[in-house]
Design an enzyme around this catalytic site. Sequence first.
Site, PDB file in Angstrom:
ATOM      1  N   TYR A 130       0.778  -1.235   0.000  1.00 17.05           N
ATOM      2  CA  TYR A 130       0.000   0.000   0.000  1.00 17.05           C
ATOM      3  C   TYR A 130       0.811   1.289   0.000  1.00 17.05           C
ATOM      4  CZ  TYR A 130      -3.965  -3.053   0.579  1.00 17.05           C
ATOM      5  OH  TYR A 130      -4.909  -4.023   0.371  1.00 17.05           O
ATOM      6  N   PHE A 416      -9.692  -4.781  11.484  1.00 16.09           N
ATOM      7  CA  PHE A 416     -10.989  -4.606  10.843  1.00 16.09           C
ATOM      8  C   PHE A 416     -10.889  -5.094   9.400  1.00 16.09           C
ATOM      9  CE2 PHE A 416      -8.578  -0.621  10.925  1.00 16.09           C
ATOM     10  CZ  PHE A 416      -8.540  -0.247   9.587  1.00 16.09           C
TER      11      PHE A 416
END
Length: 416
Positions: A130, A416
Site C-alpha cells: 500500500y 478490521f
Amino acid sequence: MGTDASDSAVDLRVLRRDEWDQWYDSLLLAFGGVAESSEERALWRALTEFDRSLGAWDGDMCVGTAGAFSFRLTVPGGASVPAAGVTMVSVAATHRRRGLLTSMMRRQLDDVSAWGWPLAVLTASEPAIYGRFGYGIATHNLYAEVDTSRVRLSVPPGTDDVRLRYAAPADVLDECEALYARKVPERPGMVQRLPGWERLFLLDPERDRDGASPLQCVVAERDGEVVGFVRFRVKPDWNSRGPEGKVVVHSTEALDPAAHAALYRFLFDIDLTSTLVARGRPTDEGWLHMVSDIRRCGVRVRDSLHVRLVDVGAALEARTYQAPLDVVFEVEDAFCPWNAGRWRLSGDTKGASCSRTTEKADLTLTVRELGAAYLGGVSLGSLAAAGRVREERRGALAEASVGFGSSVAPWLPHGF
C-alpha cells in the site's frame, strides 16, 4: 453504470445487497478459501457498509473487492477525526496484474475525498502493497511470549486494592465497552466503536483457539466500579517435567496502573501455565516496566495501522502538536495530486492551521511520510535518516519532529 477498471472487461461498481454473498465468497477465496462460521459471516454482513463497498465484476463473476468502514480515529490532542477504515480488499488470483487493485484504490480515495473525510486507514495482510498508494506505517503493535516461570512482576501501590472476578464475556460486555470508550480519547490510533462492533469481541470460533479454551474474561473492580478487564484463553499442555500451559491474551484495558498491574499479575500466576502470549499490544504498555527480566519476555514489534492523508490541510489541522512549530512542507502525492504542493503548518498544543502557500519549503517529503508521522509514533527525524524526508531549512526537521511526537505510543486495538 459502474466505473470501468483498467481491464476493460471488468466493471467496478458499488456493492448491491443481493451481491454480498458472492462478493464475500470471492474475498474468502482470495484469502485461502477457508469457510467462516455462520455467526462470523452474519456479523461481517451486518457490519458491511454497502454504499462504501466496491466490487469488480467480470461478467457475472466477482473478481475484486474493497470496502470502507465509517470510523472516527483519535489523533494527537484527543480529537476524533473521520477516517475511512479500508477493509476487505482482494483481487482474484485469476485476475492479478491487470490493474484491478490500482483501480479500486483510485476509486476509493476519490470517494473518500468526496465524502469530505481527511484520512483513510488500513491494516495490511502484506505491508509492501500500500505504500505506492500513499499509505505510511503509523503504528506498531507489540508481541510478547513471556516465560512466567522465570519472570516476576513488581507491581505499583494500590494493586492489592483491586478485586478480580471471573465473568462470562457476554455478561460484562456493556461494562467492558464503556471502559473502552473512556480510553479512546487518551491514545492516538484508537477508534470509536459503532453499534454492532462490540459483537466482534464475543466471536469465539473453534479454528482460532488452536487447542486453547473458549474465551474467558476477568474484570477488575474497585469500590464496585469496573476499572479493567481481560479476555483470554488458556492452552493446557504437559511434558515429562509437568505442566507447561500457555495463557493467550485476547484483549485487555485498564483505567489506571494498579488495575493494569492486577490483571497482568493474575495472568502471570494462572495455575499449570508457564508462558504468557500477548499479541497486538501497545509498544509502551506498563507491564514492560514491571517485569524482572525483559529478555525472557520475547518482545518484538510489527506494523499495525497504515495511514493515508486524503486531505493534507484538513488532516494536519485536525490534530495538535506537542511543541510549537511553523514549517512549510513540500508534499509529493502522485496518486492524489490535489495534495501536491506546498503547505504551511503552524500549530501547538492548543490547535493548528494548515494552508496552501508559495513560501519556500522547509521540508520535502511524500504524503506517505506524512501518514507515517501523523499519529506521533514515527519520527520525521528517523524518516529523514532513511532519506525519505529532506531538510531544506536548517532546524526545521528537529522542530517538526518534536512537534509531531506523542507522549503515548499510538495504537490500534483491533483489526478490521
